[in-house]
Design a protein around this motif. Structure first.
Motif, PDB file in Angstrom:
ATOM      1  N   UNK A 146       0.805  -1.297  -0.191  1.00 55.17           N
ATOM      2  CA  UNK A 146       0.036  -0.053  -0.120  1.00 55.17           C
ATOM      3  C   UNK A 146       0.739   0.842   0.070  1.00 55.17           C
ATOM      4  N   UNK A 147       2.102   1.163   0.758  1.00 58.34           N
ATOM      5  CA  UNK A 147       2.837   2.351   0.497  1.00 58.34           C
ATOM      6  C   UNK A 147       3.369   2.740   1.994  1.00 58.34           C
ATOM      7  N   UNK A 148       3.050   2.249   2.805  1.00 54.55           N
ATOM      8  CA  UNK A 148       2.847   3.480   4.291  1.00 54.55           C
ATOM      9  C   UNK A 148       4.329   3.069   4.346  1.00 54.55           C
TER      10      UNK A 148
ATOM     11  N   UNK B  36      -1.892  10.132   1.966  1.00 54.44           N
ATOM     12  CA  UNK B  36      -1.936  10.258   1.073  1.00 54.44           C
ATOM     13  C   UNK B  36      -0.452   9.130   0.794  1.00 54.44           C
ATOM     14  N   UNK B  37      -0.366   7.467   0.780  1.00 51.54           N
ATOM     15  CA  UNK B  37       0.400   6.351   0.349  1.00 51.54           C
ATOM     16  C   UNK B  37       0.992   6.777  -0.752  1.00 51.54           C
TER      17      UNK B  37
ATOM     18  N   UNK C  99      -3.803  -3.263   0.672  1.00 55.18           N
ATOM     19  CA  UNK C  99      -4.664  -2.773   1.354  1.00 55.18           C
ATOM     20  C   UNK C  99      -3.949  -3.300   3.248  1.00 55.18           C
ATOM     21  N   UNK C 100      -3.216  -1.933   3.942  1.00 61.24           N
ATOM     22  CA  UNK C 100      -2.633  -1.965   5.335  1.00 61.24           C
ATOM     23  C   UNK C 100      -3.763  -3.319   6.283  1.00 61.24           C
ATOM     24  N   UNK C 101      -2.728  -4.352   6.581  1.00 64.79           N
ATOM     25  CA  UNK C 101      -3.807  -5.267   7.585  1.00 64.79           C
ATOM     26  C   UNK C 101      -3.870  -6.303   6.635  1.00 64.79           C
TER      27      UNK C 101
ATOM     28  N   UNK D  80      11.505   1.995   0.486  1.00 69.93           N
ATOM     29  CA  UNK D  80      10.586   1.935  -0.791  1.00 69.93           C
ATOM     30  C   UNK D  80      11.408   1.724  -2.218  1.00 69.93           C
ATOM     31  N   UNK D  81      12.381   2.962  -2.264  1.00 70.71           N
ATOM     32  CA  UNK D  81      12.972   2.838  -3.524  1.00 70.71           C
ATOM     33  C   UNK D  81      13.676   1.853  -3.807  1.00 70.71           C
ATOM     34  N   UNK D  82      14.545   1.338  -2.744  1.00 71.58           N
ATOM     35  CA  UNK D  82      15.333   0.415  -2.662  1.00 71.58           C
ATOM     36  C   UNK D  82      14.705  -1.207  -3.532  1.00 71.58           C
TER      37      UNK D  82
END
Length: 288
Positions: A21-23, A31-32, A55-57, A187-189
């Motif tokens: 999701x991007x957290x 926004x993530x 979705x988170x979780x 996240x970039x890695x």
């Protein structure tokens, strides 16, 4: 495995939990963004049809029952499935059920002709810095999930990113304040490593994501403020039902350590994984 080249506008769908999701990679207004969106921008020179259903979780059950049907309707060319950590944080953890669900998800995606991306992940106990007696049971669970992911990746001829260890795991600059989610740099890695994997197979022809953050690194006070509010709530919501069982597991860990029989716990976990994979092998594909 030699995946086919994509033809026409690429459709990329991401399935999973808060990691996908991007957290940890905020882009403003709550926004993530995350590694999957960063990867999508570099898959081809042309615009990519990207849909993030994570979705988170989410646990493997959520991916199978909620996210997968929506993904299949989109007829994606590329699907990422990165999930399993939340399963390890539940008192209902069952590696046989996790394996069966992932097998169904992988089979459905590749059955439509999509290229499948998978990954194994670090164990949450180590990332949170829990004491050994609490961390070891979680580590066994995550190793079990990772072993299943490796085996099913081979079975379904997916492309796999080995992300459960290495410098990026121990580099604090890669991780957000909660120590469970990557920061923007992390996240970039992940996006870079997935891009390299796809490029190796001729499937990523656009520019690789930059490893350097686009936004300023949060200050220590901002990170602590987030951890004390949203971050603590995030961890609490996912671990409350695990805590009583985790304390029992920790007590069992200490008893075995005192007796010098800790290897029995490792052997028990390995046997459970073997049984889970054997059960899949014994079940005809159409009945899974």
């Amino acid at each position: 495995m030699r995946p086919p080249r994509f033809e026409g506008p690429l459709r990329f769908v991401a399935l999973g939990d808060s990691l996908t999701e991007g957290v940890g990679d905020p882009v403003g207004d709550g926004v993530w963004r995350g590694w999957a969106a960063l990867l999508a921008d570099g898959l081809t020179e042309e615009p990519v049809g990207f849909t993030n259903l994570a979705v988170s979780g989410s646990q493997t059950r959520d991916v199978l029952e909620r996210q997968l049907p929506a993904a299949l309707e989109l007829r994606p060319d590329l699907v990422s499935v990165v999930v399993g950590v939340n399963d390890t944080l539940r008192c209902t953890f069952d590696i046989q059920a996790v394996a069966a669900r992932l097998d169904q998800v992988y089979a459905a995606c590749t059955g439509q002709g999509a290229v499948l991306l998978t990954a194994c992940l670090p164990d949450p106990g180590a990332m949170l810095g829990l004491p050994g007696a609490l961390a070891h049971p979680l580590a066994r669970r995550q190793r079990a999930v990772n072993t299943v992911v490796h085996a099913l990746t081979e079975r379904h001829e997916a492309l796999h990113l080995h992300a459960c260890e290495g410098d990026w795991v121990t580099d604090r600059a890669m991780w957000s304040a909660d120590r469970l989610h990557p920061a923007e740099r992390g996240h970039r890695q992940l996006a870079l490593r997935f891009h390299a994997l796809l490029a190796e197979h001729g499937l990523a022809t656009g520019p690789a994501p930059s490893p350097e953050p686009e936004f300023p690194v949060p200050t220590r006070s901002a990170s602590l403020r987030w951890l004390a509010t949203a971050g603590t709530g995030w961890v609490a919501r996912r671990c409350t039902d695990l805590l009583p069982q985790l304390l029992t597991l920790a007590a069992d860990e200490l008893r075995h350590r005192a007796r010098g029989t800790s290897t029995r716990l490792d052997l028990r976990a390995s046997a459970a994984v073997s049984a889970a994979l054997a059960a899949l092998s014994a079940t005809p594909a159409g009945q899974r």
